[in-house]
Design an enzyme around this catalytic site. Structure first.
Site, PDB file in Angstrom:
ATOM      1  N   GLN A  80       3.121 -94.346 -20.358  1.00  9.18           N
ATOM      2  CA  GLN A  80       4.183 -94.568 -21.341  1.00  9.18           C
ATOM      3  C   GLN A  80       5.236 -95.557 -20.865  1.00  9.18           C
ATOM      4  O   GLN A  80       6.068 -96.008 -21.663  1.00  9.18           O
ATOM      5  CB  GLN A  80       4.855 -93.241 -21.704  1.00  9.18           C
ATOM      6  CG  GLN A  80       3.965 -92.314 -22.513  1.00  9.18           C
ATOM      7  CD  GLN A  80       4.693 -91.067 -22.915  1.00  9.18           C
ATOM      8  OE1 GLN A  80       4.743 -90.089 -22.158  1.00  9.18           O
ATOM      9  NE2 GLN A  80       5.271 -91.076 -24.108  1.00  9.18           N
ATOM     10  N   CYS A  86       6.659 -87.690 -30.116  1.00  8.84           N
ATOM     11  CA  CYS A  86       6.283 -88.407 -28.895  1.00  8.84           C
ATOM     12  C   CYS A  86       7.212 -89.599 -28.714  1.00  8.84           C
ATOM     13  O   CYS A  86       7.519 -90.307 -29.684  1.00  8.84           O
ATOM     14  CB  CYS A  86       4.828 -88.885 -28.994  1.00  8.84           C
ATOM     15  SG  CYS A  86       4.247 -89.797 -27.545  1.00  8.84           S
ATOM     16  N   LEU A  87       7.634 -89.817 -27.481  1.00 10.36           N
ATOM     17  CA  LEU A  87       8.524 -90.944 -27.198  1.00 10.36           C
ATOM     18  C   LEU A  87       7.841 -92.277 -27.464  1.00 10.36           C
ATOM     19  O   LEU A  87       8.525 -93.279 -27.684  1.00 10.36           O
ATOM     20  CB  LEU A  87       8.993 -90.873 -25.741  1.00 10.36           C
ATOM     21  CG  LEU A  87       9.808 -89.637 -25.362  1.00 10.36           C
ATOM     22  CD1 LEU A  87      10.166 -89.673 -23.880  1.00 10.36           C
ATOM     23  CD2 LEU A  87      11.062 -89.521 -26.212  1.00 10.36           C
ATOM     24  N   HIS A  95       0.100 -82.128 -23.934  1.00  9.41           N
ATOM     25  CA  HIS A  95       0.556 -83.404 -24.488  1.00  9.41           C
ATOM     26  C   HIS A  95       0.591 -84.490 -23.417  1.00  9.41           C
ATOM     27  O   HIS A  95       0.077 -85.601 -23.621  1.00  9.41           O
ATOM     28  CB  HIS A  95       1.942 -83.203 -25.105  1.00  9.41           C
ATOM     29  CG  HIS A  95       2.514 -84.413 -25.767  1.00  9.41           C
ATOM     30  ND1 HIS A  95       2.749 -84.494 -27.121  1.00  9.41           N
ATOM     31  CD2 HIS A  95       2.924 -85.609 -25.267  1.00  9.41           C
ATOM     32  CE1 HIS A  95       3.261 -85.679 -27.419  1.00  9.41           C
ATOM     33  NE2 HIS A  95       3.385 -86.369 -26.299  1.00  9.41           N
ATOM     34  N   GLU A  96       1.189 -84.179 -22.278  1.00  9.18           N
ATOM     35  CA  GLU A  96       1.336 -85.197 -21.239  1.00  9.18           C
ATOM     36  C   GLU A  96       0.015 -85.510 -20.552  1.00  9.18           C
ATOM     37  O   GLU A  96      -0.272 -86.673 -20.237  1.00  9.18           O
ATOM     38  CB  GLU A  96       2.386 -84.763 -20.215  1.00  9.18           C
ATOM     39  CG  GLU A  96       3.787 -84.594 -20.784  1.00  9.18           C
ATOM     40  CD  GLU A  96       4.278 -85.803 -21.556  1.00  9.18           C
ATOM     41  OE1 GLU A  96       3.920 -86.950 -21.192  1.00  9.18           O
ATOM     42  OE2 GLU A  96       5.007 -85.605 -22.541  1.00  9.18           O
ATOM     43  N   GLY A 148       8.822 -84.539 -21.407  1.00  8.23           N
ATOM     44  CA  GLY A 148       7.719 -84.991 -20.577  1.00  8.23           C
ATOM     45  C   GLY A 148       7.564 -86.490 -20.706  1.00  8.23           C
ATOM     46  O   GLY A 148       8.008 -87.098 -21.693  1.00  8.23           O
ATOM     47  N   HIS A 153      -2.011 -87.928 -22.546  1.00  6.78           N
ATOM     48  CA  HIS A 153      -1.615 -89.332 -22.357  1.00  6.78           C
ATOM     49  C   HIS A 153      -2.434 -89.989 -21.246  1.00  6.78           C
ATOM     50  O   HIS A 153      -2.797 -91.165 -21.332  1.00  6.78           O
ATOM     51  CB  HIS A 153      -0.131 -89.424 -21.987  1.00  6.78           C
ATOM     52  CG  HIS A 153       0.784 -89.511 -23.164  1.00  6.78           C
ATOM     53  ND1 HIS A 153       0.698 -90.508 -24.109  1.00  6.78           N
ATOM     54  CD2 HIS A 153       1.817 -88.724 -23.541  1.00  6.78           C
ATOM     55  CE1 HIS A 153       1.644 -90.333 -25.024  1.00  6.78           C
ATOM     56  NE2 HIS A 153       2.336 -89.259 -24.703  1.00  6.78           N
TER      57      HIS A 153
END
Length: 215
Positions: A73, A126-127, A168-169, A68, A172
């Site tokens: 991000q 997480c990225l 999660h997304e 995702g 963000h």
């Protein structure tokens, strides 16, 4: 081509990002854009630019690789995210985590609410927080509402790992990182994960590091 009146700072930001081929740079924790949250997307980019931006998010997510990616991000304060999980996992992992294939989806103006009271705790990464993972207890089932990239309404229930990705997304887009919801004592480097916590569930980590899991 956008007219001069269409070239808002947001449009200029996205066009500048898309000027270079390949994956977009991913913003790391500490950048205010990850904490600012986003308002509703109201067509600020227009259909053509939105399609290009969505494709860039897909390329970036796959290259990372991740399951995702949210617009903040990559430094863009828009309420847009993409999700996808081919779930190349064993049957044991699938059963324990509910990790099943999730086709590529675009989420525009998403929000979610838990369905029922069941919660599950698993390690997440997480990225935007490279090198670390921590256990996060999340709703085991959620109802997602919003739109897709074409403006069509979304109203769908997700369970298991897909529900975790959705949460999660979407977090963000509200200025939250998974660390805000994580069990602090579970924080582990990727190296520690490889050496110690390779089980399909985090029970051993919970016992050794001294934290509780839901249920």
């Amino acid at each position: 081509m956008a007219s001069p009146s269409d070239r808002t700072p947001l449009v200029e930001l996205v066009e500048e990002l898309l000027a270079t081929e390949g994956p977009l740079p991913i913003v790391a924790a500490g950048d205010p854009v990850l904490r600012a949250g986003t308002g509703r997307y109201e067509g600020e980019l227009g259909p053509a630019l939105l399609a290009r931006f969505v494709e860039a998010l897909r390329v970036t997510m796959r290259a990372a690789p991740g399951v995702g990616l949210a617009a903040p991000q990559v430094g863009v304060p828009l309420r847009i995210a993409v999700i996808e999980d081919p779930a190349p996992v064993s049957e044991e992992v699938r059963l324990a985590r509910g990790r099943v294939p999730l086709p590529f989806r675009v989420l525009v103006n998403p929000s979610y609410e838990p369905v029922g009271a069941a919660r599950a705790g698993f390690f997440e990464g997480c990225l935007s927080v490279p090198g670390w993972q921590a256990v996060v207890a999340r709703a085991a089932e959620v109802r997602l509402t919003g739109e897709d990239e074409h403006g069509r309404a979304l109203d769908e229930v997700f369970t298991g790992w897909p529900a975790r990705i959705v949460q999660h997304e979407t977090d963000h887009l509200d200025g939250m990182l998974y660390l805000d919801r994580a069990e602090p004592r579970s924080l582990s480097s990727n190296q520690a994960m490889l050496e110690r916590w390779t089980g399909v569930t985090p029970e051993e980590a919970a016992k050794a590091l001294g934290f509780e899991l839901p249920g």
